[in-house]
Design an enzyme around this catalytic site. Structure first.
Site, PDB file in Angstrom:
ATOM      1  N   GLY A  50     -22.309 -18.714 -13.643  1.00 46.50           N
ATOM      2  CA  GLY A  50     -23.563 -19.242 -14.158  1.00 46.50           C
ATOM      3  C   GLY A  50     -24.333 -18.284 -15.037  1.00 46.50           C
ATOM      4  CG  HIS A  51     -26.369 -14.269 -15.693  1.00 48.66           C
ATOM      5  ND1 HIS A  51     -26.172 -13.141 -16.450  1.00 48.66           N
ATOM      6  CD2 HIS A  51     -27.695 -14.456 -15.672  1.00 48.66           C
ATOM      7  CE1 HIS A  51     -27.336 -12.647 -16.840  1.00 48.66           C
ATOM      8  NE2 HIS A  51     -28.278 -13.433 -16.386  1.00 48.66           N
ATOM      9  CG  PHE A  52     -25.761 -16.390 -19.744  1.00 51.66           C
ATOM     10  CD1 PHE A  52     -26.818 -17.126 -19.250  1.00 51.66           C
ATOM     11  CD2 PHE A  52     -25.967 -15.067 -20.101  1.00 51.66           C
ATOM     12  CE1 PHE A  52     -28.089 -16.558 -19.143  1.00 51.66           C
ATOM     13  CE2 PHE A  52     -27.225 -14.500 -19.986  1.00 51.66           C
ATOM     14  CZ  PHE A  52     -28.290 -15.237 -19.498  1.00 51.66           C
ATOM     15  CB  VAL A  57     -24.550 -10.823 -19.721  1.00 46.82           C
ATOM     16  CG1 VAL A  57     -25.463  -9.613 -19.600  1.00 46.82           C
ATOM     17  CG2 VAL A  57     -24.151 -11.062 -21.169  1.00 46.82           C
TER      18      VAL A  57
END
Length: 145
Positions: A50-52, A57
């Site tokens: 989810g990041h990203f 990152v």
């Protein structure tokens, strides 16, 4: 060389477990004074979902946590702190200077600069390939389980 711990030995000092154990090994240090640790970042880390999704990152808050865990090893490696917990109390003056991405090897150092009773302060820095990624001052409190 001072302290050296592999991931199994770190798990005997810190309570953190998957997916929140963020230090792969401790490569140097002195109990109660400072520690230097390594985090090998891999695309298989759950937070990258989810990041990203379009550009992986490592979250800055997890870099802060990883540095705090290195400091936690430094303070909890003292015999009198065996079995205790180090709680994060404050993050001051955090600066993010470089993104951390899969494939990076993050070298983190936390120097314990003050301690009065159960409260202490550490100055932390994380680098990748010699470039500063994050700096911060953390305040911690030592407590019981």
């Amino acid at each position: 060389m001072g302290m050296q711990y592999n991931s199994d030995q770190i798990a005997q000092i810190l309570p953190h477990r998957y997916p929140f154990a963020l230090v792969d090994k401790i490569i140097d240090g002195e109990p109660g004074k400072w520690a230097k640790g390594i985090k090998c970042v891999t695309v298989n880390e759950p937070f990258f979902q989810g990041h990203f999704p379009q550009k992986h990152v490592m979250p800055g808050v997890l870099l802060i946590e990883a540095m705090a865990q290195v400091g936690g090893v430094a303070i909890l490696a003292l015999p009198e702190n065996k079995g205790k917990l180090a709680f994060l109390g404050r993050v001051h003056d955090a600066r993010f200077r470089r993104q951390v991405v899969p494939g990076d090897v993050v070298e983190m150092e936390c120097v314990l600069t003050k301690q009065r009773g159960p409260i202490g302060v550490g100055t932390c820095k994380a680098t990748v390939d010699g470039q500063v990624a994050v700096t911060a001052e953390i305040t911690f409190a030592i407590g019981q389980e």
